[in-house]
Design a protein around this motif. Structure first.
Motif, PDB file in Angstrom:
ATOM      1  N   SER A  38     -11.769 -27.677 -21.838  1.00  0.00           N
ATOM      2  CA  SER A  38     -13.179 -27.276 -21.740  1.00  0.00           C
ATOM      3  C   SER A  38     -13.222 -25.871 -21.151  1.00  0.00           C
ATOM      4  O   SER A  38     -12.199 -25.333 -20.724  1.00  0.00           O
ATOM      5  CB  SER A  38     -13.926 -28.200 -20.772  1.00  0.00           C
ATOM      6  OG  SER A  38     -14.214 -29.419 -21.360  1.00  0.00           O
ATOM      7  N   ALA A  39     -14.409 -25.316 -21.047  1.00  0.00           N
ATOM      8  CA  ALA A  39     -14.606 -24.064 -20.310  1.00  0.00           C
ATOM      9  C   ALA A  39     -14.711 -24.410 -18.825  1.00  0.00           C
ATOM     10  O   ALA A  39     -15.071 -25.546 -18.487  1.00  0.00           O
ATOM     11  CB  ALA A  39     -15.894 -23.412 -20.776  1.00  0.00           C
ATOM     12  N   THR A  51     -20.244 -22.333 -19.609  1.00  0.00           N
ATOM     13  CA  THR A  51     -21.001 -22.540 -20.860  1.00  0.00           C
ATOM     14  C   THR A  51     -22.492 -22.231 -20.647  1.00  0.00           C
ATOM     15  O   THR A  51     -23.131 -21.601 -21.494  1.00  0.00           O
ATOM     16  CB  THR A  51     -20.831 -23.993 -21.357  1.00  0.00           C
ATOM     17  OG1 THR A  51     -19.441 -24.291 -21.369  1.00  0.00           O
ATOM     18  CG2 THR A  51     -21.412 -24.196 -22.744  1.00  0.00           C
ATOM     19  N   GLU A 116     -14.580 -21.877 -23.944  1.00  0.00           N
ATOM     20  CA  GLU A 116     -13.389 -22.671 -24.232  1.00  0.00           C
ATOM     21  C   GLU A 116     -12.275 -21.765 -24.766  1.00  0.00           C
ATOM     22  O   GLU A 116     -11.103 -21.926 -24.431  1.00  0.00           O
ATOM     23  CB  GLU A 116     -13.714 -23.750 -25.269  1.00  0.00           C
ATOM     24  CG  GLU A 116     -14.178 -25.081 -24.723  1.00  0.00           C
ATOM     25  CD  GLU A 116     -15.569 -25.073 -24.109  1.00  0.00           C
ATOM     26  OE1 GLU A 116     -16.310 -24.085 -24.297  1.00  0.00           O
ATOM     27  OE2 GLU A 116     -15.927 -26.048 -23.430  1.00  0.00           O
ATOM     28  N   PHE A 170     -14.706 -28.122 -28.080  1.00  0.00           N
ATOM     29  CA  PHE A 170     -16.134 -27.832 -28.237  1.00  0.00           C
ATOM     30  C   PHE A 170     -16.561 -27.174 -29.541  1.00  0.00           C
ATOM     31  O   PHE A 170     -17.711 -27.205 -29.880  1.00  0.00           O
ATOM     32  CB  PHE A 170     -16.587 -26.968 -27.047  1.00  0.00           C
ATOM     33  CG  PHE A 170     -18.056 -26.801 -26.855  1.00  0.00           C
ATOM     34  CD1 PHE A 170     -18.952 -27.849 -27.097  1.00  0.00           C
ATOM     35  CD2 PHE A 170     -18.588 -25.598 -26.395  1.00  0.00           C
ATOM     36  CE1 PHE A 170     -20.327 -27.697 -26.890  1.00  0.00           C
ATOM     37  CE2 PHE A 170     -19.955 -25.426 -26.176  1.00  0.00           C
ATOM     38  CZ  PHE A 170     -20.811 -26.483 -26.426  1.00  0.00           C
ATOM     39  N   ARG A 184     -23.403 -30.724 -26.303  1.00  0.00           N
ATOM     40  CA  ARG A 184     -22.812 -30.493 -24.988  1.00  0.00           C
ATOM     41  C   ARG A 184     -21.811 -31.593 -24.624  1.00  0.00           C
ATOM     42  O   ARG A 184     -22.015 -32.763 -24.956  1.00  0.00           O
ATOM     43  CB  ARG A 184     -23.919 -30.419 -23.912  1.00  0.00           C
ATOM     44  CG  ARG A 184     -24.838 -29.237 -24.029  1.00  0.00           C
ATOM     45  CD  ARG A 184     -24.161 -27.894 -23.948  1.00  0.00           C
ATOM     46  NE  ARG A 184     -23.381 -27.610 -22.776  1.00  0.00           N
ATOM     47  CZ  ARG A 184     -23.832 -26.977 -21.694  1.00  0.00           C
ATOM     48  NH1 ARG A 184     -25.084 -26.571 -21.644  1.00  0.00           N
ATOM     49  NH2 ARG A 184     -23.037 -26.721 -20.688  1.00  0.00           N
ATOM     50  N   GLY A 185     -20.758 -31.201 -23.954  1.00  0.00           N
ATOM     51  CA  GLY A 185     -19.704 -32.159 -23.602  1.00  0.00           C
ATOM     52  C   GLY A 185     -18.771 -32.445 -24.772  1.00  0.00           C
ATOM     53  O   GLY A 185     -17.941 -33.349 -24.724  1.00  0.00           O
ATOM     54  N   GLY A 186     -18.898 -31.628 -25.825  1.00  0.00           N
ATOM     55  CA  GLY A 186     -18.212 -31.930 -27.083  1.00  0.00           C
ATOM     56  C   GLY A 186     -16.706 -31.701 -27.115  1.00  0.00           C
ATOM     57  O   GLY A 186     -16.060 -32.040 -28.105  1.00  0.00           O
ATOM     58  N   SER A 187     -16.119 -31.181 -26.038  1.00  0.00           N
ATOM     59  CA  SER A 187     -14.655 -31.049 -26.041  1.00  0.00           C
ATOM     60  C   SER A 187     -13.993 -32.420 -26.127  1.00  0.00           C
ATOM     61  O   SER A 187     -12.865 -32.550 -26.618  1.00  0.00           O
ATOM     62  CB  SER A 187     -14.162 -30.338 -24.776  1.00  0.00           C
ATOM     63  OG  SER A 187     -14.712 -29.049 -24.722  1.00  0.00           O
TER      64      SER A 187
HETATM   65  N1  ASP Z   1     -18.221 -26.547 -22.260  1.00  0.00           N
HETATM   66  C1  ASP Z   1     -19.044 -27.410 -23.040  1.00  0.00           C
HETATM   67  C2  ASP Z   1     -20.174 -27.965 -22.198  1.00  0.00           C
HETATM   68  O1  ASP Z   1     -20.306 -27.603 -21.041  1.00  0.00           O
HETATM   69  C3  ASP Z   1     -18.269 -28.473 -23.733  1.00  0.00           C
HETATM   70  C4  ASP Z   1     -17.435 -29.370 -22.832  1.00  0.00           C
HETATM   71  O2  ASP Z   1     -17.187 -29.078 -21.681  1.00  0.00           O
HETATM   72  O3  ASP Z   1     -17.009 -30.407 -23.312  1.00  0.00           O
HETATM   73  O4  ASP Z   1     -20.945 -28.740 -22.684  1.00  0.00           O
END
Ligand code: ASP
Length: 438
Positions: A38-39, A51, A116, A170, A184-187
């Motif tokens: 992720s970032a 992000t 990312e 991501f 969001r959270g797609g990693s």
């Molecule tokens: N960096 C992206 C987010 O904050 C994806 C991730 O972390 O999975 O949503």
């Protein structure tokens, strides 16, 4: 040698201290060959996620407001990470290029994806792994859906050439050659797709909690961790709000039968939670896996004598919802009644209209509305073919003086949902937990 795919979330790469933990985890097992990152996330509660800052840069440009200051916060964070890790990697040209592209009107997806991308470069350099840009291996089709076939093909030709690689999470590419991000959270989804593409034996998802807990710790004191949960149980609990993995991350690994292990970067020795095949054995019949719930539903109860003999009644009822662009969560039925359970937010400014349309279309004998309802789901594969589970739930709720307004048991028998008043929400979860966990 086996293949493990390990994905590290934002808090795991938030600063040098965290990244060193990630490095130690990867080095501890040579089978951890494909790493998704992720970032950098928050370092403290008041900190910002990279992000979010990148999206902010994009918004500034859209509004014609200078974004230099926000971008310099981002740059400084990455430069400090490289410096603290003592790497010779030169990020300056990458940062310059990204800045230029953002100021030139790059899309929100492209802009956000750079978090990312940069973290991937750093991690690859630190580990001595190849860097593989997901632009080349994660594909979306013309409807912007995941293109599994092409992903598998690219993984075979591009990724598998590298015995060890870091892949930013991501994002991927559209058929028009644009960068596209997941939600969001797609990693988590990237990790699942890579695990499926390289036929990993396990997909490790490293985060900042030691797996799933049986209930929300802000409601139940010290809930027990869940050691094993099936994909289907997880789906039921996640739908009810228990979040540890992106919803869409389940499907690729489920299809390929790859177990997912949720682990804590800060406590790597904790066993974590394994998410596994739906047929996974359960140690004790009659046990539950977890409890979760959601508040703020409205239940519309429609009653009409001999409803069962009226052809097309259900269709007419649901047409009233569809015409108002409303989806329902559950539809428990009796002989002469149907209840529709709908999220409150879907009914804002629409309730009166929907009720009028139901009256006109279905001509019910009565139509009642119960707002402020909560749903609580008790989930567990240990409940299958086990008499007495529902009785235990209802007795517990009765003893806690919680009135049950609705009951819904899925036909898979792994889920009993009760509808109760919002105000009884916490009380109900605590009571059910106590009834099953000693
Ligand atoms: N960096 C992206 C987010 O904050 C994806 C991730 O972390 O999975 O949503």
């Amino acid at each position: 040698m086996g293949v493990k795919v390990a994905k590290f979330g934002g808090t795991s790469v938030a600063d040098v201290g965290q990244i060193r933990k990630v490095e130690a985890i990867i080095k501890a097992d040579p089978e951890r060959r494909y790493i998704i990152t992720s970032a950098p996330g928050k370092r403290s509660r008041t900190d910002s996620k990279i992000t979010d800052l990148l999206y902010l840069c994009h918004t500034h440009v859209q509004q014609d407001v200078p974004f230099k200051e926000v971008f310099s916060i981002i740059s400084k964070r990455y430069i400090k990470i490289v410096y603290d890790l003592d790497l010779s990697l030169d990020l300056a040209p990458h940062l310059e290029k990204i800045k230029k592209e953002i100021s030139g009107g790059a899309t929100a997806d492209y802009t956000a994806s750079r978090g990312e991308y940069l973290m991937g470069l750093i991690l690859a350099d630190l580990l001595g792994y190849a860097f593989v840009d997901p632009f080349q291996i994660i594909h979306f089709d013309k409807n912007e859906c995941i293109d599994m076939e092409q992903i598998h093909e690219s993984m075979g030709t591009i990724l598998k050439k590298h015995p060890r690689a870091v892949i930013p999470g991501f994002y991927g590419s559209t058929c028009d050659g644009e960068v596209k991000t997941f939600s969001r959270g797609g990693s988590d989804i990237t990790g699942a797709l890579v695990a499926s593409g390289v036929e990993a034996e396990i997909y490790e998802n490293w985060t900042d909690v030691s797996g799933l807990l049986m209930a929300d710790p802000s409601i139940v004191e010290n809930p027990k961790p869940i050691d094993t949960i099936t994909y289907r149980e997880l789906r039921e609990l996640a739908y009810m709000g228990a979040k540890v993995l992106h919803d869409e991350a389940i499907f690729p690994v489920k299809e390929a039968g790859i177990p997912v292990l949720i682990k804590n970067t800060n406590r790597p020795d904790d066993p974590g939670t394994v998410i596994t095949k739906d047929a996974a054995p359960v140690s004790h019949k009659g046990t539950i896996t977890g409890i979760a719930g959601k508040k703020d539903f409205t239940v519309i109860v429609i009653e009409k004598a001999l409803m069962n003999t009226e052809v097309g009644f259900g269709r007419r009822l649901l047409t009233a919802l569809e015409a108002n662009n409303i989806s329902f969560e559950h539809m428990p039925t009796g002989i002469d009644t149907i209840s529709l359970v709908i999220e409150d937010k879907q009914l804002v400014h629409k309730l009166d209209k929907v009720l009028a349309e139901i009256k006109a279309e279905c001509q019910p004998d009565s139509l009642e509305v119960y707002p402020n309802m909560a749903l609580v789901a008790t989930v567990g594969r240990g409940m299958i073919h086990t008499p007495g589970i529902a009785a235990r739930i209802f007795t517990a709720l009765h003893r806690a003086d919680v009135n049950i307004r609705m009951i819904d048991q899925g036909s898979s028998e792994i889920n009993v949902i009760v509808g109760i008043e919002n105000s009884d929400f916490k009380q109900a979860i605590r009571a059910i937990y106590k009834a099953f966990v000693k």
